[in-house]
Design a protein around this motif. Structure first.
Motif, PDB file in Angstrom:
ATOM      1  N   THR A  72      -2.431   8.467   0.926  1.00 29.60           N
ATOM      2  CA  THR A  72      -3.521   8.323   0.038  1.00 29.60           C
ATOM      3  C   THR A  72      -4.410   9.321   0.318  1.00 29.60           C
ATOM      4  O   THR A  72      -4.817  10.247  -0.636  1.00 29.60           O
ATOM      5  CB  THR A  72      -4.277   6.884  -0.169  1.00 29.60           C
ATOM      6  OG1 THR A  72      -2.981   6.035  -0.459  1.00 29.60           O
ATOM      7  CG2 THR A  72      -5.044   6.898  -1.408  1.00 29.60           C
ATOM      8  N   SER A 126       0.886  -1.079   0.082  1.00 28.14           N
ATOM      9  CA  SER A 126       0.191   0.155  -0.010  1.00 28.14           C
ATOM     10  C   SER A 126       0.806   1.231   0.056  1.00 28.14           C
ATOM     11  O   SER A 126       2.332   1.091   0.231  1.00 28.14           O
ATOM     12  CB  SER A 126      -0.807   0.279   1.263  1.00 28.14           C
ATOM     13  OG  SER A 126      -1.665  -0.785   1.357  1.00 28.14           O
ATOM     14  N   ALA A 127       0.107   2.472  -0.104  1.00 31.41           N
ATOM     15  CA  ALA A 127       0.990   3.665   0.048  1.00 31.41           C
ATOM     16  C   ALA A 127       1.308   3.775   1.636  1.00 31.41           C
ATOM     17  O   ALA A 127       0.572   3.258   2.413  1.00 31.41           O
ATOM     18  CB  ALA A 127      -0.035   4.807  -0.527  1.00 31.41           C
ATOM     19  N   ARG A 136     -10.798   2.633  -2.285  1.00 32.30           N
ATOM     20  CA  ARG A 136     -10.074   2.949  -0.893  1.00 32.30           C
ATOM     21  C   ARG A 136      -9.777   1.470  -0.402  1.00 32.30           C
ATOM     22  O   ARG A 136     -10.769   0.828  -0.322  1.00 32.30           O
ATOM     23  CB  ARG A 136     -10.672   3.825  -0.008  1.00 32.30           C
ATOM     24  CG  ARG A 136     -10.833   5.329  -0.494  1.00 32.30           C
ATOM     25  CD  ARG A 136      -9.327   5.776  -1.056  1.00 32.30           C
ATOM     26  NE  ARG A 136      -8.273   5.736   0.039  1.00 32.30           N
ATOM     27  CZ  ARG A 136      -7.985   6.424   0.829  1.00 32.30           C
ATOM     28  NH1 ARG A 136      -8.622   7.722   0.780  1.00 32.30           N
ATOM     29  NH2 ARG A 136      -7.032   6.422   2.055  1.00 32.30           N
ATOM     30  N   GLY A 137      -8.717   1.099   0.157  1.00 33.65           N
ATOM     31  CA  GLY A 137      -8.562  -0.087   0.660  1.00 33.65           C
ATOM     32  C   GLY A 137      -8.312  -1.153  -0.096  1.00 33.65           C
ATOM     33  O   GLY A 137      -7.997  -2.335   0.100  1.00 33.65           O
ATOM     34  N   GLY A 138      -8.072  -0.795  -1.655  1.00 29.14           N
ATOM     35  CA  GLY A 138      -8.232  -1.732  -2.569  1.00 29.14           C
ATOM     36  C   GLY A 138      -6.882  -2.574  -2.731  1.00 29.14           C
ATOM     37  O   GLY A 138      -6.774  -3.624  -3.600  1.00 29.14           O
ATOM     38  N   SER A 139      -5.830  -2.222  -1.704  1.00 31.74           N
ATOM     39  CA  SER A 139      -4.362  -3.032  -2.029  1.00 31.74           C
ATOM     40  C   SER A 139      -4.940  -4.551  -1.493  1.00 31.74           C
ATOM     41  O   SER A 139      -4.031  -5.513  -1.767  1.00 31.74           O
ATOM     42  CB  SER A 139      -3.442  -2.529  -1.548  1.00 31.74           C
ATOM     43  OG  SER A 139      -3.458  -1.939  -0.294  1.00 31.74           O
ATOM     44  N   ASP A 140      -5.527  -4.659  -0.519  1.00 33.44           N
ATOM     45  CA  ASP A 140      -5.954  -6.046  -0.052  1.00 33.44           C
ATOM     46  C   ASP A 140      -6.652  -6.862  -1.199  1.00 33.44           C
ATOM     47  O   ASP A 140      -6.144  -8.072  -1.313  1.00 33.44           O
ATOM     48  CB  ASP A 140      -7.075  -6.007   1.053  1.00 33.44           C
ATOM     49  CG  ASP A 140      -6.715  -5.545   2.204  1.00 33.44           C
ATOM     50  OD1 ASP A 140      -5.438  -5.316   2.594  1.00 33.44           O
ATOM     51  OD2 ASP A 140      -7.528  -4.913   2.990  1.00 33.44           O
ATOM     52  N   GLU A 180       1.513   4.217  -3.882  1.00 36.93           N
ATOM     53  CA  GLU A 180       1.669   2.674  -4.251  1.00 36.93           C
ATOM     54  C   GLU A 180       3.115   2.820  -4.914  1.00 36.93           C
ATOM     55  O   GLU A 180       3.944   1.718  -4.580  1.00 36.93           O
ATOM     56  CB  GLU A 180       0.811   1.963  -4.775  1.00 36.93           C
ATOM     57  CG  GLU A 180      -0.371   1.409  -3.658  1.00 36.93           C
ATOM     58  CD  GLU A 180      -1.263   2.586  -3.046  1.00 36.93           C
ATOM     59  OE1 GLU A 180      -1.272   3.675  -3.548  1.00 36.93           O
ATOM     60  OE2 GLU A 180      -1.935   2.117  -1.973  1.00 36.93           O
ATOM     61  N   PHE A 225      -3.431  -1.419  -5.185  1.00 36.72           N
ATOM     62  CA  PHE A 225      -4.602  -0.428  -5.502  1.00 36.72           C
ATOM     63  C   PHE A 225      -4.841  -0.034  -6.977  1.00 36.72           C
ATOM     64  O   PHE A 225      -5.598   0.851  -7.268  1.00 36.72           O
ATOM     65  CB  PHE A 225      -4.207   0.673  -4.638  1.00 36.72           C
ATOM     66  CG  PHE A 225      -5.168   1.868  -4.420  1.00 36.72           C
ATOM     67  CD1 PHE A 225      -6.418   1.696  -4.327  1.00 36.72           C
ATOM     68  CD2 PHE A 225      -4.348   2.844  -4.374  1.00 36.72           C
ATOM     69  CE1 PHE A 225      -7.023   2.996  -4.041  1.00 36.72           C
ATOM     70  CE2 PHE A 225      -5.248   4.013  -4.405  1.00 36.72           C
ATOM     71  CZ  PHE A 225      -6.513   4.127  -4.348  1.00 36.72           C
TER      72      PHE A 225
HETATM   73  N1  ASP Z   1      -3.561   3.231  -0.191  1.00 29.93           N
HETATM   74  C1  ASP Z   1      -5.015   2.969  -0.654  1.00 29.93           C
HETATM   75  C2  ASP Z   1      -5.815   3.504   0.343  1.00 29.93           C
HETATM   76  O1  ASP Z   1      -5.369   3.947   1.444  1.00 29.93           O
HETATM   77  C3  ASP Z   1      -5.034   1.494  -0.867  1.00 29.93           C
HETATM   78  C4  ASP Z   1      -4.782   0.678   0.445  1.00 29.93           C
HETATM   79  O2  ASP Z   1      -4.056   0.924   1.249  1.00 29.93           O
HETATM   80  O3  ASP Z   1      -5.377  -0.537   0.411  1.00 29.93           O
HETATM   81  O4  ASP Z   1      -6.955   3.438   0.077  1.00 29.93           O
END
Ligand code: ASP
Ligand code: MG
Length: 412
Positions: free
Chosen positions: A42, A36-37, A145-149, A69, A131
């Motif tokens: 982000t 992730s970043a 958002r949260g897409g790197s999972d 990222e 992401f």
């Molecule tokens: N950096 C992105 C976010 O903050 C993706 C992630 O962290 O999963 O949403």
């Protein structure tokens, strides 16, 4: 291996991440790492987009927010190289990880893992920017958002990985939130379906979409802490490291009836009194709410006594309450309701467990426990593996703790 924002928040932490990676490489594994970043990055990038223009172009938003990222992927590759690990960074388009055209909240359509696999053959570690991917218009797209999972699970599926290890700032999935129930236990295993319920009900360990994807592709997903010492005893035990495995229910031998208690605060309730009782009314209520982007959750409709009218009660996020009421007022001609009553400050508490499918009395147990407190139940919904109960938020902690003990989940 996937590392989230807090795990790569600065260069020291990136070094720590690199040690986790090196441990697995030294053990002889082929490794792809998704990052992730850096924590907060982000958010900062999103804020810049808004500051530049409130009505910004989604493609340019993606160009900007995907950069977080890119930085961590490059930094981790550099640190790994300095530790004599042969590593190379990959951006979404370089893999390629293809997405649909929904810029800002794109879905993955295809991942070609062949180049990465070929580099594995040369002993190389792939460090992948999470992401992000590439859309049909040949531009960068981000996954929400949260897409790197989700990137990590999808890549694990594409590479046919043994496992997808999600390293995060918690050391696993707990039977409930340990901050409100100190007796919560870390689970060794949890079934995909249960995790989906836990994730969507506010146990925010993983992005819900990533769990859906893991379930569909049967990607064994392991939640563990990145803050553990990478070389502590047991960390290199590939089959049984510290953390929680999210897996197929067949893999769980001793299935508990109830595996966890989840909750989500900030719920609001809306009741439409004396709605016309005829075909099309529910559509006339929930269609406009959906169009307005209001996420409706629990829905309770009474069987009408008169055959003329009925009551309809449902919940929405408290933040959407004003908008929802506004939308509903405009449907009055079609739905013919008498009055709208609404209330915020509510919590949905959910009892979750696959074992419920084959056990009776699970719901009755919850109702008895809440009665003893006493907590008034406002609404109830159930599914095969879940019972959700709406209560006043003041009782959240107490209800969660009491249910947690009642179902035998307390740490002994
Ligand atoms: N950096 C992105 C976010 O903050 C993706 C992630 O962290 O999963 O949403
Ligand atoms: Mg995250």
């Amino acid at each position: 291996m996937k590392f989230g924002g807090t795990s790569v928040a600065d260069i020291d932490r990136i070094r720590n991440v690199a040690r986790h990676v090196k441990r697995e490489v030294d053990a002889g594994h082929e490794v792809a790492v998704v990052v992730s970043a850096m924590a907060g990055k982000t958010n900062e990038l999103v804020a810049w987009c808004r500051e530049a223009s409130a009505m910004h172009d989604a493609r340019e938003y993606d160009t900007i927010v995907a950069s977080g990222e890119q930085v961590t992927a490059g930094l981790l590759a550099i640190v790994l190289q300095s530790m004599d690990v042969n590593a190379r960074s990959w951006l979404g388009w370089q893999i390629p990880l293809k997405t649909d055209s929904a810029h800002g909240a794109a879905r993955i359509t295809d991942i070609d893992g062949s180049d990465i696999v070929r580099r594995f053959g040369e002993g190389q570690v792939a460090v992948v920017a999470g992401f992000q991917g590439i859309a049909p218009d040949n531009r960068i797209a981000t996954l929400g958002r949260g897409g790197s999972d989700t990137s990590a699970v999808a890549l694990a599926a594409a590479l046919n990985a043994d496992r997808c290890d999600i390293y995060t700032d918690v050391d696993g999935v707990y039977t409930t939130d340990p901050r409100i129930a100190p007796k919560a236990r870390r689970m060794n295993k949890i079934a995909f379906e249960e995790m989906l319920e836990m994730a969507s009900l506010g146990a925010k360990v993983l992005q819900v979409r990533s769990v859906e994807l893991a379930m569909v592709h049967k990607v064994r997903t392991f939640v563990r802490s990145s803050f553990d010492d990478p070389d502590a005893p047991g960390m290199d035990d590939f089959d049984n490291p510290p953390g929680t495995l999210i897996c197929d229910e067949d893999e769980i031998m001793e299935q508990e009836v109830v595996t966890g208690i989840a909750y989500s605060k900030d719920e609001a309730q809306i009741s439409l009194r004396r709605v016309a009782d005829r075909p099309g009314v529910a559509a006339a209520i929930f269609g406009p709410l959906a169009d307005a982007g209001v996420n409706v959750d629990m829905i309770v409709q009474n069987i009408s006594e008169s055959g003329q009218s009925t009551d309809m009660t449902f919940t929405v996020p408290a933040g959407d309450l004003a908008k929802a009421v506004d939308v509903l007022e405009k449907t009055r001609n079609e739905t013919g309701f008498d009055a709208i009553q609404s209330e915020a400050g509510l919590t949905k508490v959910s009892v979750i467990g696959i074992g419920m499918r084959s056990h009776t009395g699970v719901a009755a147990t919850a109702f008895k426990e809440l009665a003893q407190i006493p907590v008034n139940i406002r609404a109830i919904t159930t599914s095969e593996i879940k019972i959700s109960i709406l209560i006043d938020s003041d009782f959240t902690e107490l209800a969660v703790r009491r249910l947690h003990s009642r179902y035998g989940l307390d740490k002994v």
